[in-house]
Enzyme design. Structure first.
Site, short mmCIF file in Angstrom:
data_model
loop_
_atom_site.label_atom_id
_atom_site.label_comp_id
_atom_site.label_asym_id
_atom_site.label_seq_id
_atom_site.Cartn_x
_atom_site.Cartn_y
_atom_site.Cartn_z
N ARG A 53 -3.84 6.51 0.85
CA ARG A 53 -4.37 7.71 1.51
C ARG A 53 -3.41 8.44 2.43
O ARG A 53 -3.66 9.58 2.82
CB ARG A 53 -5.64 7.35 2.28
CG ARG A 53 -6.87 7.38 1.39
CD ARG A 53 -8.09 6.93 2.14
NE ARG A 53 -7.97 5.52 2.48
CZ ARG A 53 -8.79 4.88 3.30
NH1 ARG A 53 -9.77 5.51 3.88
NH2 ARG A 53 -8.62 3.59 3.55
N TYR A 92 -14.31 -12.35 0.14
CA TYR A 92 -15.10 -11.15 -0.17
C TYR A 92 -16.34 -11.49 -0.99
O TYR A 92 -17.41 -10.93 -0.80
CB TYR A 92 -14.24 -10.12 -0.92
CG TYR A 92 -13.21 -9.48 -0.01
CD1 TYR A 92 -13.53 -8.34 0.73
CD2 TYR A 92 -11.94 -10.02 0.12
CE1 TYR A 92 -12.59 -7.76 1.57
CE2 TYR A 92 -11.00 -9.45 0.96
CZ TYR A 92 -11.33 -8.32 1.68
OH TYR A 92 -10.42 -7.75 2.53
N ASP A 96 -6.79 -3.35 -7.43
CA ASP A 96 -7.30 -3.97 -6.21
C ASP A 96 -7.58 -5.43 -6.49
O ASP A 96 -7.82 -5.82 -7.64
CB ASP A 96 -8.59 -3.28 -5.74
CG ASP A 96 -8.87 -3.65 -4.29
OD1 ASP A 96 -8.28 -3.05 -3.39
OD2 ASP A 96 -9.66 -4.60 -4.06
N ARG A 98 0.83 -1.22 0.00
CA ARG A 98 0.00 0.00 0.00
C ARG A 98 0.86 1.26 0.00
O ARG A 98 0.51 2.25 0.64
CB ARG A 98 -0.94 0.04 1.21
CG ARG A 98 -2.09 -0.93 1.16
CD ARG A 98 -3.26 -0.35 0.36
NE ARG A 98 -4.20 -1.40 0.02
CZ ARG A 98 -5.29 -1.67 0.73
NH1 ARG A 98 -5.57 -0.98 1.79
NH2 ARG A 98 -6.08 -2.65 0.36
N ARG A 119 -7.94 11.41 -5.32
CA ARG A 119 -9.10 10.64 -4.87
C ARG A 119 -10.32 11.54 -4.71
O ARG A 119 -11.43 11.16 -5.08
CB ARG A 119 -8.75 9.97 -3.54
CG ARG A 119 -9.83 9.17 -2.87
CD ARG A 119 -9.90 7.78 -3.46
NE ARG A 119 -10.68 6.88 -2.63
CZ ARG A 119 -12.00 6.74 -2.73
NH1 ARG A 119 -12.68 7.45 -3.59
NH2 ARG A 119 -12.63 5.87 -1.96
O1 1CP Z 1 0.07 0.45 -3.28
C1 1CP Z 1 -0.38 -0.70 -3.33
O2 1CP Z 1 -0.12 -1.57 -2.47
C2 1CP Z 1 -1.15 -1.13 -4.60
C3 1CP Z 1 -2.54 -1.12 -4.55
C4 1CP Z 1 -3.43 -2.08 -3.76
C5 1CP Z 1 -3.26 -3.45 -3.42
C6 1CP Z 1 -2.04 -4.31 -3.63
C7 1CP Z 1 -4.70 -1.70 -3.32
C8 1CP Z 1 -5.25 -0.34 -3.46
N1 1CP Z 1 -5.34 -2.80 -2.81
C9 1CP Z 1 -4.48 -3.89 -2.84
C10 1CP Z 1 -4.76 -5.27 -2.43
C11 1CP Z 1 -5.92 -5.54 -1.54
N2 1CP Z 1 -7.19 -5.01 -1.59
C12 1CP Z 1 -5.91 -6.53 -0.53
C13 1CP Z 1 -4.74 -7.41 -0.22
C14 1CP Z 1 -3.74 -6.72 0.64
C15 1CP Z 1 -4.20 -6.32 2.02
O3 1CP Z 1 -4.55 -7.22 2.80
O4 1CP Z 1 -4.20 -5.11 2.29
C16 1CP Z 1 -7.17 -6.55 0.07
C17 1CP Z 1 -7.65 -7.43 1.21
C18 1CP Z 1 -7.99 -5.59 -0.60
C19 1CP Z 1 -9.40 -5.28 -0.33
C20 1CP Z 1 -9.56 -3.86 0.01
N3 1CP Z 1 -9.55 -2.86 -0.92
C21 1CP Z 1 -9.66 -3.27 1.28
C22 1CP Z 1 -9.56 -4.00 2.59
C23 1CP Z 1 -10.85 -4.06 3.33
C24 1CP Z 1 -10.81 -5.11 4.43
O5 1CP Z 1 -11.51 -6.09 4.28
O6 1CP Z 1 -10.04 -4.94 5.40
C25 1CP Z 1 -9.79 -1.88 1.09
C26 1CP Z 1 -10.00 -0.83 2.14
C27 1CP Z 1 -9.69 -1.64 -0.30
C28 1CP Z 1 -9.68 -0.33 -1.01
C29 1CP Z 1 -8.34 0.09 -1.47
N4 1CP Z 1 -7.51 -0.66 -2.29
C30 1CP Z 1 -6.35 0.05 -2.56
C31 1CP Z 1 -6.46 1.31 -1.85
C32 1CP Z 1 -5.41 2.40 -1.89
C33 1CP Z 1 -7.69 1.31 -1.18
C34 1CP Z 1 -8.26 2.45 -0.35
C35 1CP Z 1 -9.22 3.17 -1.23
C36 1CP Z 1 -9.43 4.61 -0.87
O7 1CP Z 1 -10.34 4.86 -0.06
O8 1CP Z 1 -8.75 5.48 -1.41
#
Ligand code: 1CP
Length: 357
Positions: free
Chosen positions: A41, A163, A87, A37, A50
């Site tokens: 944010r 999910y 994602d 990540r 965003r």
């Molecule tokens: O910078 C990076 O790492 C690249 C982008 C990336 C990656 C690799 C994002 C952007 N998401 C992911 C993978 C991801 N998405 C995972 C696996 C890694 C982890 O465990 O963190 C998972 C479980 C998700 C699902 C997801 N997408 C969540 C988690 C919710 C939960 O169940 O806890 C969330 C909050 C997102 C949204 C998301 N994805 C990425 C970002 C930057 C965001 C936040 C969005 C925002 O509000 O701007």
């Protein structure tokens, strides 16, 4: 004049990127560093973009935005790898399940509960739907300098299925676990569909220019030993084998978060080249038992990165001392949290780069 500069250009492009050297089993000192990540944010420039977009998926499916957001942390900190901005939930979205990202709440999906629900999914439009993601990879591959590796990724089948079945991530996963126990054949069809889609998706990322891929199995830690074998190791092994047939030189990093002692089975049985450790994994144990079998990636506490100060420095030094003498990629144990001060990330990267152990 043209001839005078050529040897330098050539040398630069021939030297493999540090992340790829480590994934092929080399020890590189100081080790390469990137952070899960790293785009997100905690960066004001991310929040600015965003705020201008309708929703998160619009960012992912607009190559101009996805490229820009991927590059933001690299401009500030010059990490050794970029990770595609996307994602794990684009796969259910591309298979036809409704996926929405609620502000401050995370993803919400229309839950899938029966064989009929699975039957409604279709991979017919997969690549058309994901074409903007491949375009982002292609553009990034052109943008990155000769030292920065491009990592593609997907969710591992179990985690994506969590999910899809639960409708969200952070629950007790009761529905999916009971389904997997009561109807392993029916549930297995969903996992098979996800194996197929993931192989196809990652292959296209690789063809577009991804140099390594990571499989995020964020919810692997809720599985019992036998279920871990069936729903985490077996599908991961199938994906690795099939990717290797098509793209033999492209390394795979596995991240079975929360696997505990089962990290040993995972690394010996899936065929991954590198393994992402969550924060709970004991360092000396991992250095002795796991590192001889593959590159280690991890596992600084993301909350310590948010805290900063001397405790952060000490933990960085400890990780380097324990893992730095073998194949090691410096990273966190889970993604950067949104309230992390950006200067803590700068401090971490500088400290890793200054290491000469
Ligand atoms: O910078 C990076 O790492 C690249 C982008 C990336 C990656 C690799 C994002 C952007 N998401 C992911 C993978 C991801 N998405 C995972 C696996 C890694 C982890 O465990 O963190 C998972 C479980 C998700 C699902 C997801 N997408 C969540 C988690 C919710 C939960 O169940 O806890 C969330 C909050 C997102 C949204 C998301 N994805 C990425 C970002 C930057 C965001 C936040 C969005 C925002 O509000 O701007």
């Amino acid at each position: 004049m043209v001839f005078a500069i050529q040897p330098f250009c050539k040398r630069e492009t021939i030297l493999p990127k540090t992340l790829l050297r480590v994934l092929s089993g080399e020890t590189v000192s100081p080790p390469p560093v990137w952070l899960m990540r790293q785009a997100g944010r905690y960066l004001p420039e991310y929040r600015a973009i965003r705020a201008k977009t309708k929703n998160f998926l619009e960012m992912v499916y607009t190559p101009d935005i996805a490229v820009e957001v991927t590059l933001q942390p690299l401009r500030r900190y010059g990490m050794d790898a970029a990770i595609l901005f996307s994602d794990i939930l684009v796969i259910p979205d591309a298979l036809g399940q409704s996926v929405a990202f609620m502000q401050g709440e995370g993803p919400v999906l229309e839950p899938l509960r029966t064989a009929t629900d699975i039957g409604r999914l279709t991979s017919a439009g997969l690549h058309e739907h994901l074409a903007p993601v491949y375009e982002t990879v292609r553009r990034l591959a052109k943008e990155l300098d000769s030292n920065t590796a491009l990592i593609g990724f997907a969710g591992a089948p179990w985690t994506v299925a969590v999910y899809m079945v639960e409708g969200r991530g952070g629950t007790d996963h009761a529905t999916i676990r009971r389904w997997a126990y009561s109807d392993p054949v029916g549930f297995g069809r969903l996992i098979e569909l996800l194996v197929e889609a993931t192989v196809a998706y990652l292959s296209y990322q690789i063809e577009a220019g991804a140099e390594a891929v990571q499989l995020f199995d964020t919810w692997a830690g809720v599985l019992s030993e036998q279920q871990f074998q069936q729903w985490c190791i077996a599908p991961t092994k199938a994906i690795v084998e099939r990717l290797r047939e098509k793209h033999p030189g492209v390394p795979v990093i596995g991240f079975p978060r929360g696997a505990g002692a089962l990290y040993v089975d995972y690394i010996s049985n899936t065929g991954v080249n590198g393994i992402g450790l969550d924060t709970g994994v004991p360092l000396s144990w991992a250095a002795q038992v796991l590192q001889p079998q593959g590159a280690i990636q991890g596992n600084l506490d993301n909350q310590l990165l948010a805290t900063g100060g001397n405790a952060l420095d000490a933990a960085v030094d400890r990780l380097l001392a324990i893992f730095g003498h073998g194949p090691f990629i410096f990273n966190l144990g889970h993604g950067i949290v949104p309230d992390t001060p950006p200067e803590h990330v700068a401090r971490l990267v500088e400290r890793v780069r200054a290491w000469n152990g």
